[in-house]
Motif scaffolding. Structure first.
Motif, PDB file in Angstrom:
ATOM      1  N   ALA A   1       0.873  -1.173   0.000  1.00  0.00           N
ATOM      2  CA  ALA A   1       0.000   0.000   0.000  1.00  0.00           C
ATOM      3  C   ALA A   1       0.906   1.217   0.000  1.00  0.00           C
ATOM      4  O   ALA A   1       1.593   1.497   0.986  1.00  0.00           O
ATOM      5  CB  ALA A   1      -0.903  -0.007   1.223  1.00  0.00           C
ATOM      6  N   ILE A   2       0.919   1.930  -1.116  1.00  0.00           N
ATOM      7  CA  ILE A   2       1.897   2.995  -1.310  1.00  0.00           C
ATOM      8  C   ILE A   2       1.218   4.345  -1.498  1.00  0.00           C
ATOM      9  O   ILE A   2      -0.003   4.414  -1.654  1.00  0.00           O
ATOM     10  CB  ILE A   2       2.810   2.683  -2.516  1.00  0.00           C
ATOM     11  CG1 ILE A   2       1.975   2.506  -3.795  1.00  0.00           C
ATOM     12  CG2 ILE A   2       3.650   1.454  -2.251  1.00  0.00           C
ATOM     13  CD1 ILE A   2       2.813   2.270  -5.055  1.00  0.00           C
ATOM     14  N   HIS A   3       2.018   5.411  -1.458  1.00  0.00           N
ATOM     15  CA  HIS A   3       1.534   6.784  -1.645  1.00  0.00           C
ATOM     16  C   HIS A   3       0.508   7.149  -0.579  1.00  0.00           C
ATOM     17  O   HIS A   3      -0.391   7.966  -0.849  1.00  0.00           O
ATOM     18  CB  HIS A   3       0.898   6.985  -3.021  1.00  0.00           C
ATOM     19  CG  HIS A   3       1.721   6.568  -4.191  1.00  0.00           C
ATOM     20  ND1 HIS A   3       1.210   6.541  -5.486  1.00  0.00           N
ATOM     21  CD2 HIS A   3       3.006   6.173  -4.311  1.00  0.00           C
ATOM     22  CE1 HIS A   3       2.149   6.140  -6.325  1.00  0.00           C
ATOM     23  NE2 HIS A   3       3.249   5.901  -5.626  1.00  0.00           N
ATOM     24  N   VAL A   4       0.582   6.578   0.618  1.00  0.00           N
ATOM     25  CA  VAL A   4      -0.437   6.847   1.640  1.00  0.00           C
ATOM     26  C   VAL A   4      -0.536   8.356   1.866  1.00  0.00           C
ATOM     27  O   VAL A   4       0.458   9.027   2.138  1.00  0.00           O
ATOM     28  CB  VAL A   4      -0.111   6.125   2.957  1.00  0.00           C
ATOM     29  CG1 VAL A   4      -1.146   6.497   4.012  1.00  0.00           C
ATOM     30  CG2 VAL A   4      -0.100   4.608   2.752  1.00  0.00           C
ATOM     31  N   SER A   5      -1.757   8.867   1.714  1.00  0.00           N
ATOM     32  CA  SER A   5      -2.002  10.299   1.847  1.00  0.00           C
ATOM     33  C   SER A   5      -3.144  10.537   2.831  1.00  0.00           C
ATOM     34  O   SER A   5      -4.119   9.787   2.827  1.00  0.00           O
ATOM     35  CB  SER A   5      -2.373  10.901   0.486  1.00  0.00           C
ATOM     36  OG  SER A   5      -1.297  10.812  -0.416  1.00  0.00           O
ATOM     37  N   PRO A   6      -3.075  11.585   3.665  1.00  0.00           N
ATOM     38  CA  PRO A   6      -1.953  12.504   3.766  1.00  0.00           C
ATOM     39  C   PRO A   6      -0.725  11.825   4.358  1.00  0.00           C
ATOM     40  O   PRO A   6      -0.840  10.859   5.121  1.00  0.00           O
ATOM     41  CB  PRO A   6      -2.478  13.608   4.676  1.00  0.00           C
ATOM     42  CG  PRO A   6      -3.623  13.029   5.416  1.00  0.00           C
ATOM     43  CD  PRO A   6      -4.190  11.941   4.575  1.00  0.00           C
ATOM     44  N   GLU A   7       0.451  12.335   4.016  1.00  0.00           N
ATOM     45  CA  GLU A   7       1.695  11.744   4.494  1.00  0.00           C
ATOM     46  C   GLU A   7       1.886  12.023   5.978  1.00  0.00           C
ATOM     47  O   GLU A   7       1.266  12.912   6.559  1.00  0.00           O
ATOM     48  CB  GLU A   7       2.876  12.291   3.704  1.00  0.00           C
ATOM     49  CG  GLU A   7       3.120  13.791   3.856  1.00  0.00           C
ATOM     50  CD  GLU A   7       4.366  14.247   3.114  1.00  0.00           C
ATOM     51  OE1 GLU A   7       5.463  13.976   3.633  1.00  0.00           O
ATOM     52  OE2 GLU A   7       4.249  14.857   2.032  1.00  0.00           O
ATOM     53  N   ALA A   8       2.768  11.249   6.591  1.00  0.00           N
ATOM     54  CA  ALA A   8       2.955  11.342   8.040  1.00  0.00           C
ATOM     55  C   ALA A   8       3.386  12.736   8.471  1.00  0.00           C
ATOM     56  O   ALA A   8       2.907  13.267   9.477  1.00  0.00           O
ATOM     57  CB  ALA A   8       3.987  10.302   8.490  1.00  0.00           C
ATOM     58  N   LEU A   9       4.295  13.369   7.709  1.00  0.00           N
ATOM     59  CA  LEU A   9       4.793  14.675   8.118  1.00  0.00           C
ATOM     60  C   LEU A   9       3.704  15.730   8.061  1.00  0.00           C
ATOM     61  O   LEU A   9       3.755  16.725   8.794  1.00  0.00           O
ATOM     62  CB  LEU A   9       5.971  15.103   7.224  1.00  0.00           C
ATOM     63  CG  LEU A   9       6.728  16.339   7.712  1.00  0.00           C
ATOM     64  CD1 LEU A   9       7.526  16.012   8.967  1.00  0.00           C
ATOM     65  CD2 LEU A   9       7.659  16.881   6.641  1.00  0.00           C
ATOM     66  N   ALA A  10       2.696  15.534   7.217  1.00  0.00           N
ATOM     67  CA  ALA A  10       1.594  16.492   7.089  1.00  0.00           C
ATOM     68  C   ALA A  10       0.448  16.167   8.042  1.00  0.00           C
ATOM     69  O   ALA A  10      -0.672  16.642   7.851  1.00  0.00           O
ATOM     70  CB  ALA A  10       1.088  16.508   5.652  1.00  0.00           C
ATOM     71  N   GLY A  11       0.711  15.357   9.052  1.00  0.00           N
ATOM     72  CA  GLY A  11      -0.310  15.008  10.026  1.00  0.00           C
ATOM     73  C   GLY A  11      -1.131  13.803   9.655  1.00  0.00           C
ATOM     74  O   GLY A  11      -2.194  13.566  10.252  1.00  0.00           O
ATOM     75  N   GLY A  12      -0.661  13.025   8.685  1.00  0.00           N
ATOM     76  CA  GLY A  12      -1.379  11.841   8.266  1.00  0.00           C
ATOM     77  C   GLY A  12      -1.430  10.770   9.340  1.00  0.00           C
ATOM     78  O   GLY A  12      -0.594  10.738  10.259  1.00  0.00           O
ATOM     79  N   PRO A  13      -2.398   9.843   9.246  1.00  0.00           N
ATOM     80  CA  PRO A  13      -2.589   8.824  10.286  1.00  0.00           C
ATOM     81  C   PRO A  13      -1.397   7.902  10.493  1.00  0.00           C
ATOM     82  O   PRO A  13      -1.268   7.318  11.576  1.00  0.00           O
ATOM     83  CB  PRO A  13      -3.805   8.036   9.784  1.00  0.00           C
ATOM     84  CG  PRO A  13      -4.508   8.956   8.853  1.00  0.00           C
ATOM     85  CD  PRO A  13      -3.457   9.787   8.223  1.00  0.00           C
ATOM     86  N   LEU A  14      -0.535   7.721   9.492  1.00  0.00           N
ATOM     87  CA  LEU A  14       0.628   6.844   9.698  1.00  0.00           C
ATOM     88  C   LEU A  14       1.471   7.306  10.880  1.00  0.00           C
ATOM     89  O   LEU A  14       2.176   6.500  11.499  1.00  0.00           O
ATOM     90  CB  LEU A  14       1.500   6.797   8.440  1.00  0.00           C
ATOM     91  CG  LEU A  14       1.016   5.970   7.252  1.00  0.00           C
ATOM     92  CD1 LEU A  14       2.106   5.872   6.196  1.00  0.00           C
ATOM     93  CD2 LEU A  14       0.574   4.574   7.679  1.00  0.00           C
ATOM     94  N   ALA A  15       1.408   8.590  11.208  1.00  0.00           N
ATOM     95  CA  ALA A  15       2.190   9.108  12.333  1.00  0.00           C
ATOM     96  C   ALA A  15       1.682   8.589  13.675  1.00  0.00           C
ATOM     97  O   ALA A  15       2.382   8.685  14.690  1.00  0.00           O
ATOM     98  CB  ALA A  15       2.173  10.632  12.320  1.00  0.00           C
ATOM     99  N   ARG A  16       0.466   8.021  13.693  1.00  0.00           N
ATOM    100  CA  ARG A  16      -0.100   7.498  14.944  1.00  0.00           C
ATOM    101  C   ARG A  16       0.151   6.002  15.144  1.00  0.00           C
ATOM    102  O   ARG A  16      -0.117   5.468  16.220  1.00  0.00           O
ATOM    103  CB  ARG A  16      -1.623   7.739  14.971  1.00  0.00           C
ATOM    104  CG  ARG A  16      -2.022   9.206  14.972  1.00  0.00           C
ATOM    105  CD  ARG A  16      -3.538   9.354  14.884  1.00  0.00           C
ATOM    106  NE  ARG A  16      -3.936  10.742  14.835  1.00  0.00           N
ATOM    107  CZ  ARG A  16      -4.242  11.481  15.905  1.00  0.00           C
ATOM    108  NH1 ARG A  16      -4.213  10.925  17.113  1.00  0.00           N
ATOM    109  NH2 ARG A  16      -4.585  12.751  15.775  1.00  0.00           N
ATOM    110  N   VAL A  17       0.627   5.323  14.111  1.00  0.00           N
ATOM    111  CA  VAL A  17       0.800   3.875  14.203  1.00  0.00           C
ATOM    112  C   VAL A  17       1.988   3.551  15.116  1.00  0.00           C
ATOM    113  O   VAL A  17       3.025   4.217  15.083  1.00  0.00           O
ATOM    114  CB  VAL A  17       1.025   3.261  12.804  1.00  0.00           C
ATOM    115  CG1 VAL A  17       1.240   1.757  12.907  1.00  0.00           C
ATOM    116  CG2 VAL A  17      -0.167   3.570  11.901  1.00  0.00           C
ATOM    117  N   ARG A  18       1.824   2.479  15.910  1.00  0.00           N
ATOM    118  CA  ARG A  18       2.880   2.029  16.817  1.00  0.00           C
ATOM    119  C   ARG A  18       3.199   0.564  16.554  1.00  0.00           C
ATOM    120  O   ARG A  18       2.367  -0.189  16.026  1.00  0.00           O
ATOM    121  CB  ARG A  18       2.443   2.203  18.276  1.00  0.00           C
ATOM    122  CG  ARG A  18       2.204   3.644  18.678  1.00  0.00           C
ATOM    123  CD  ARG A  18       1.680   3.747  20.101  1.00  0.00           C
ATOM    124  NE  ARG A  18       1.417   5.135  20.477  1.00  0.00           N
ATOM    125  CZ  ARG A  18       0.827   5.495  21.615  1.00  0.00           C
ATOM    126  NH1 ARG A  18       0.414   4.551  22.478  1.00  0.00           N
ATOM    127  NH2 ARG A  18       0.632   6.770  21.890  1.00  0.00           N
TER     128      ARG A  18
END
Length: 609
Positions: free
Chosen positions: A526-543
């Motif tokens: 799963a690529i190009h996940v948007s919004p990106e992590a640096l822009a506050g995207g949900p990937l930044a919450r994954v642990r």
């Protein structure tokens, strides 16, 4: 025409109506001006043509003969662009024969993703596309030209040239390809050696031997990545001399096709069938390009690049459009990484001509579009050949392909496709919007649910792999790889270790806000996940340890975490040392403005809006 294709085209047309109308009005104003030589001051004209031989200056100024531009991406760092070294002389010679003049208006930069793969230089790769577009504008802004020949092949170069040309939409333009290198070590064998090296089963000497046997001469790499997908899309858009895409650089036919590009361009200037590129590239042509991409399993990079190309022509498309088309368009080609064949085998089996003819006949393409060739898009369903000894002129002729595929393990008719759909899926869920290319992924791996292991860069993943920490079912999350974070590099070097884990029987997937170009192959990505992590995207919450479900059947990408807990989490931030590293060294400082202004991947990662 298939009704769903017509409906989607109309959807794009209605969505784009205001901006497309404004774009066409702008290029019409430029088209309405007198030619440059008549419009400009004498000093301007003298500067423009000072280096031309006297008789050629006479043609331009006194005889008002057409004057053509060449914008070239030549360098001999790129195997695909090395053949362009001799093109200007060839084009000048052909122009003289036809009584017109030509100048190399400028060069554009061209970098090789293969050289920079996994290296800091790859962080400039995506931004090089808009740099190329700007360099194209610099070349053409001398504004003395009646048309332009655009010389480029590889990943960001063709989209960059096309975006730049569309900002000069009043000019007729023809793209001039150089062709693929001859077949070397097969792509499958090369990948096996890479996986063996990742496992420590062979040394660097064996890996180097394999890589040099695969990449061994002039021309594009022979797998169906972004560079060769570019050429397929340009054929579908009617921007090449028909059938020019995949002829070897040193074949006699290649020189004839390059000479023909001059005649083709002259045929669409003001004195002939005036066809400026901004009018040619309309909503139907953009949809044709999307269909051709999906029908051949082309590079996922074009879900970014062709969004940007469309924007340059005043047209708005998005990933929903790609996904809806993918559900309708059959897969007619299997070329590595979606199959075992290389591009030369694809060409021998029928190539773009066969695919385009099948798509046209079955109603998947708009045939009533403008092209640079005389006639309709049907001309691109034929193949060029050189005149045989004893045959009358002309030197080139276009002939029909056989009704049957030359190899139905590589290309198939629309009535008997490899798959009823194009193999591209849009994924939606609480992790954002992403895309996945499933045409090479085994059916039993289209759904993966496993604990996450989170990385903020490629290097830490490789260290974990080498330490055996990933020998389990795992969804690998690689974040802070989007356009704003570090220029959205391709992450091809993740493919060998992930393929090794999958080969051991583990259920593995990749989730990232970076790019993979579709070369993940058999590993679900799963690529190009948007919004990106640096822009506050949900990937930044994954642990680490969160269960992630990638479901390419249902079209979902989700983290299985209690909603209240998920909402309460503080997003991770990019490590300051890593952020500093992303911003400095190897010229990355010069691209800081692009990182700050770049749009999202789904908006084409454009930096000029």
């Amino acid at each position: 025409m298939k009704n769903r294709i017509l409906e989607l085209t109309q959807r794009v047309r209605e969505r784009s109506a205001a901006q497309r109308s404004a774009y066409l009005a702008r290029i019409q104003r430029l088209s309405d001006r007198p030619p440059g030589v008549q419009r400009m001051g004498c000093a301007n004209v003298a500067h423009a043509f000072a280096a031309l031989p006297g008789d050629q200056r006479l043609r331009v100024v006194a005889e008002r003969a057409p004057h053509l531009a060449v914008v070239t991406a030549y360098n001999d760092m790129l195997s695909a662009h090395q053949p362009y070294e001799g093109y200007p002389a060839l084009i000048r010679d052909e122009a003289r024969r036809r009584g017109v003049t030509v100048q190399v208006a400028g060069g554009v930069p061209a970098m090789c993703d293969g050289v920079t793969q996994g290296m800091p230089g790859m962080e400039l790769s995506l931004f090089s596309r808009d740099t190329i577009a700007m360099a194209t504008a610099v070349a053409l802004t001398h504004d003395v030209f009646d048309g332009a020949l655009l010389l480029g092949v590889c990943d960001k170069i063709v989209p960059g040239l096309l975006i730049g040309a569309l900002h000069f939409g009043h000019l007729p333009c023809v793209f001039v390809p150089a062709g693929p290198m001859s077949s070397g070590l097969s792509n499958g064998d090369k990948s096996r050696v890479r996986e063996q090296f990742a496992q420590g089963l062979v040394g660097r000497d064996k890996l180097m031997e394999a890589e040099q046997a695969a990449y061994h001469g002039a021309g594009t790499c022979t797998f169906y990545g972004t560079a060769n997908s570019n050429q397929m899309l340009l054929e579908a858009m009617g921007l090449h001399v028909p059938g020019a895409a995949f002829v070897h650089p040193h074949a006699g036919l290649r020189e004839a096709l390059t000479r023909e590009s001059v005649a083709t361009l002259l045929g669409i200037t003001r004195r002939a069938r005036y066809t400026p590129i901004g009018q040619l590239v309309d909503e139907r042509v953009i949809v044709n390009a999307m269909v051709a991409l999906l029908a051949t399993g082309g590079s996922t990079n074009h879900l970014i690049h062709w969004v940007a190309v469309a924007r340059a022509a005043g047209i708005t498309i998005d990933w929903t459009d790609f996904a809806d088309l993918s559900a309708e368009v059959p897969l007619l080609a299997r070329v590595y990484p979606n199959g075992s064949a290389d591009v030369n085998q694809f060409q021998a089996a029928g190539g773009p001509g066969y695919v385009l003819r099948e798509l046209l006949d079955a109603g998947y393409l708009h045939g009533d579009v403008l092209t640079v060739a005389s006639g309709s898009l049907a001309a691109y369903g034929q193949v060029p050949r050189l005149r045989a000894d004893g045959e009358a002129a002309p030197a080139l002729a276009w002939v029909d392909l056989p009704a049957a595929s030359g190899d139905d393990s590589i290309v198939r008719p629309a009535a008997a496709p490899f798959s009823a759909s194009g193999g591209l899926k849009l994924l939606l869920g609480n992790l954002g919007r992403a895309v996945i290319k499933v045409s090479a992924v085994p059916d039993d791996l289209h759904v993966i649910e496993a604990p996450a292991r989170v990385f903020d860069g490629q290097e830490s993943l490789h260290r974990a792999f080498d330490a055996g920490e990933l020998d389990r079912d795992v969804v690998v999350v690689v974040r802070f790889q989007g356009p704003q974070a570090n220029g959205m590099p391709e992450l091809h070097k993740l493919t060998p270790p992930l393929a090794v884990l999958q080969g051991k029987g583990f259920r593995v997937a990749l989730v990232t806000d970076g790019r993979m170009s579709g070369a993940s192959g058999k590993v679900p990505a799963a690529i190009h996940v948007s919004p990106e992590a640096l822009a506050g995207g949900p990937l930044a919450r994954v642990r680490d340890g969160d269960r992630i479900r990638l479901d390419a059947v249902a079209g979902t990408l989700s983290v299985v975490v209690d909603e209240a807990e998920w909402a309460a989490r503080t997003p991770a931030t990019l490590d300051p040392e890593q952020a500093e590293d992303n911003a400095h060294g190897l010229g990355r400082e010069l691209f800081g403005g692009m990182r700050r202004t770049v749009r999202s991947a789904e908006e084409g990662a454009v930096t000029w809006l």
